[in-house]
Design an enzyme around this catalytic site. Structure first.
Site, PDB file in Angstrom:
ATOM      1  N   VAL A  45       0.876  -1.172   0.000  1.00  0.00           N
ATOM      2  CA  VAL A  45       0.000   0.000   0.000  1.00  0.00           C
ATOM      3  C   VAL A  45       0.912   1.220   0.000  1.00  0.00           C
ATOM      4  CG1 VAL A  45      -1.770   1.298   1.246  1.00  0.00           C
ATOM      5  CG2 VAL A  45      -1.816  -1.215   1.262  1.00  0.00           C
ATOM      6  N   HIS A  46       0.797   2.033  -1.040  1.00  0.00           N
ATOM      7  CA  HIS A  46       1.627   3.235  -1.156  1.00  0.00           C
ATOM      8  C   HIS A  46       0.690   4.431  -1.148  1.00  0.00           C
ATOM      9  CE1 HIS A  46       4.574   6.113  -2.554  1.00  0.00           C
ATOM     10  NE2 HIS A  46       5.513   5.212  -2.325  1.00  0.00           N
ATOM     11  N   ILE A  47       0.842   5.306  -0.145  1.00  0.00           N
ATOM     12  CA  ILE A  47      -0.074   6.419   0.059  1.00  0.00           C
ATOM     13  C   ILE A  47       0.504   7.677  -0.596  1.00  0.00           C
ATOM     14  CG2 ILE A  47      -1.301   7.804   1.769  1.00  0.00           C
ATOM     15  CD1 ILE A  47      -0.753   5.308   3.717  1.00  0.00           C
TER      16      ILE A  47
END
Length: 157
Positions: A82-84
């Site tokens: 998960v890359h925000i």
């Protein structure tokens, strides 16, 4: 495209928050858009503050102290990142708060991982969130078509 056969609850990949899901190929970053890290989807939230939850059950294999990204290794061997936001590593943690989790912890799908101040980050960064399968472990995983998703909705068919 991937598709999980005989999918068990442990293999589900779910929405880490409420938002609009769209094709990762539309992300304004060639590393994600060209699927260099793996296939996945992109999500946008319209909220000012966002709690990003674990999209799967497994070991929190990677958790950047900046809060901008984390990775989960599922029991099946599948790995999900998960890359925000885009280039948000440059925020050096400003706008992110890691919530009571640390690298190596076992997490369940929907456990809160990071709080994000989208208003603060959106001044300098694209706040699109990418959910990417970085290791499919020989499984076929097919992501659903673009749509509105609620926290916990399956992202895969």
């Amino acid at each position: 495209m991937f598709h999980l056969f005989n999918r068990k609850k442990e293999d589900l990949i779910v929405a880490p928050f409420d938002g609009e899901m769209f094709s990762i190929t539309k992300v304004n970053d060639p590393v994600f858009a060209q699927k260099m890290m793996g296939d996945g989807i992109a999500l946008k939230s319209t909220k000012d503050k966002l709690t990003v939850c674990a999209p799967a059950t497994g070991q929190l294999e990677v958790l950047f102290n900046t809060g901008h990204a984390f990775g989960i290794a599922l029991e099946s061997g599948v790995k999900v990142l998960v890359h925000i936001g885009l280039d948000t590593v440059n925020a050096q943690g400003d706008g992110f708060k890691v919530l009571n989790k640390k690298q190596g912890d076992f997490v369940k799908a929907l456990d809160p991982i990071v709080e994000v101040d989208l208003v603060k980050l959106s001044k300098d960064y694209d706040t699109t969130v990418m959910v990417v399968v970085t290791e499919a472990a020989g499984k076929q995983i097919t992501f659903k078509k673009p749509m509105h998703v609620a926290l916990g909705d399956s992202l895969i068919q």
